[in-house]
Design a protein around this motif. Structure first.
Motif: not given
Length: 307
Positions: A109-110, A178-188, A198-200
Motif C-alpha cells: 500500500a502507498d 464501514r469504510g465504504n462510507a468514507d469512500d463517499a467522502l474521498m469521491r467528494r 492511490i492505486g486502489a
C-alpha cells in the motif's frame, strides 16, 4: 530532527510500537474521534522539522531510528513525506487466511500511516489530517493526495516496520465494510477518479449487483407466494396465477444470479487460503453478508455527504 506520533485506543501492542531514543508523543483517543484527530493533536505539539506517524500495532525493526534518520537526511525541500517499508509476518507451513492476506496487503500500500514521515511544513500547508474521516481508513490516503496536490513529492525509504496480524474475530471482514462510507467522502474531495490516484481497487459495483439480485429474489418470491382474494372470478384467478408464476420464475432467475455471484466471491476468498473447515465456514457466512452491508455503508456515506 524527528518526533514520533502514535495515536492509540489502548492496545497492549502499544509498548512494542514505541521506538527508543527519540521524542514520542502518544495520543490516546479517549473520545473515539478517530486516528485523524489524534494525529493532528500529536503533530501540532511537535517542534521538529519531521513528524513520523506510527500505528499502535506495529513493531519498528531493529535499527529503525538510525534508518529513519538516514531516510530523511538531505531530502530536497520539495519532498513532503517518506514512507517506511512495511513487512507483515505470515505463518509458515500453511497458506494465509483471508484476514492475514488483507493485512499483508499493507506491504504494497502507498502512503499508509503504519510508518509515514511528513515534513512539518507540508502538514501545516494542508492543515494536517481531515478529521471528517472517523476511522483508520482513507484518512492517510486523503492526506497524501492533498500533500501532493500542494506541490510536494512523496518518496519511499529503506527503514522497516513490521505489522503483525491481529485476530479481530469472526465478523471482522463485515465490520471493515464501514469504510465504504468514507469512500463517499474521498469521491467528494478528490473526484470520481480518486481510486486510480492511490492505486486502489474495489468490489462495490459487483457487491451492488449481488445485493440487488438478492433483494429482488426475496421480493419476487414473496409476491409469488401471495394468494388472490377468495371472491375473485375465475378469469381473475387465472390472471393472478399467471402473474404469480411469472414472479416465481423471475425470483428463481434473480436467486440464481445472486447465488452465482455470492459463490464466486466466497471462492475467491477461500481458494488462496488454508481451506480449513473453520475458515471455509467464515468465508461462506461473511461472503453472504458483505455485499449488502458494503452497499448500505456506501449509501450512508453518500447521504451524509449530500446533507
Amino acid at each position: 530532527m524527528i518526533t514520533v506520533v502514535i495515536p492509540t485506543i489502548g492496545r497492549a501492542s502499544l509498548a512494542d510500537a514505541v521506538p527508543a531514543g527519540v521524542p514520542v508523543i502518544v495520543v490516546e483517543d479517549t473520545e473515539r474521534r478517530g486516528p485523524a484527530a489524534a494525529r493532528n493533536k500529536g503533530w501540532r505539539q511537535a517542534r521538529t522539522p519531521w513528524v513520523v506517524f506510527l500505528d499502535d500495532d506495529v513493531v519498528p525493526a531493529e535499527g529503525w531510528l538510525e534508518a529513519v534518520v538516514k531516510d530523511l537526511a538531505d531530502l530536497p525541500e520539495d519532498v513532503g513525506g517518506s514512507q517506511g517499508r512495511i513487512e507483515v509476518p505470515l505463518p509458515e507451513g500453511r497458506r494465509p487466511t483471508d484476514a492475514e492476506r488483507n493485512t499483508a496487503g499493507l506491504a504494497d500500500a502507498d502512503w499508509i500511516t503504519a510508518d509515514m514521515a511528513y515534513r512539518r511544513s507540508a502538514l501545516e500547508k494542508v492543515g494536517g489530517f481531515d478529521e471528517r474521516f472517523p476511522r483508520a481508513y482513507r484518512e492517510d490516503a486523503d492526506l497524501a493526495l492533498r500533500v501532493m496536490a500542494a506541490g510536494f513529492r512523496l518518496v519511499k525509504g529503506e527503514r522497516v516496520t513490521r505489522h503483525p496480524v491481529r485476530d479481530d474475530g469472526f465478523w471482522a471482514s463485515v465490520r471493515f465494510q464501514r469504510g465504504n462510507a468514507d469512500d463517499a467522502l474521498m469521491r467528494r474531495i478528490h473526484g470520481p477518479g480518486w481510486r486510480s490516484l492511490i492505486g486502489a481497487g474495489g468490489l462495490l459495483p459487483r457487491h451492488a449487483v449481488t445485493a440487488v439480485l438478492g433483494l429482488s429474489a426475496v421480493a419476487l418470491a414473496v409476491a409469488a407466494a401471495g394468494k388472490g382474494g377468495g371472491g375473485a372470478t375465475r378469469g381473475a384467478a387465472r390472471k393472478g396465477g399467471s402473474a404469480r408464476n411469472r414472479a416465481a420464475g423471475a425470483a428463481l432467475l434473480a436467486g440464481t444470479g445472486w447465488a452465482a455471484l455470492t459463490a464466486r466471491f466466497a471462492w475467491e476468498r477461500i481458494a488462496p487460503g488454508p481451506r480449513t473447515p473453520a475458515e471455509i465456514v467464515r468465508m461462506l457466512v461473511t461472503s453472504v453478508a458483505i455485499p449488502p452491508v458494503a452497499c448500505l455503508h456506501r449509501l450512508r456515506g453518500e447521504l451524509r455527504e449530500r446533507w
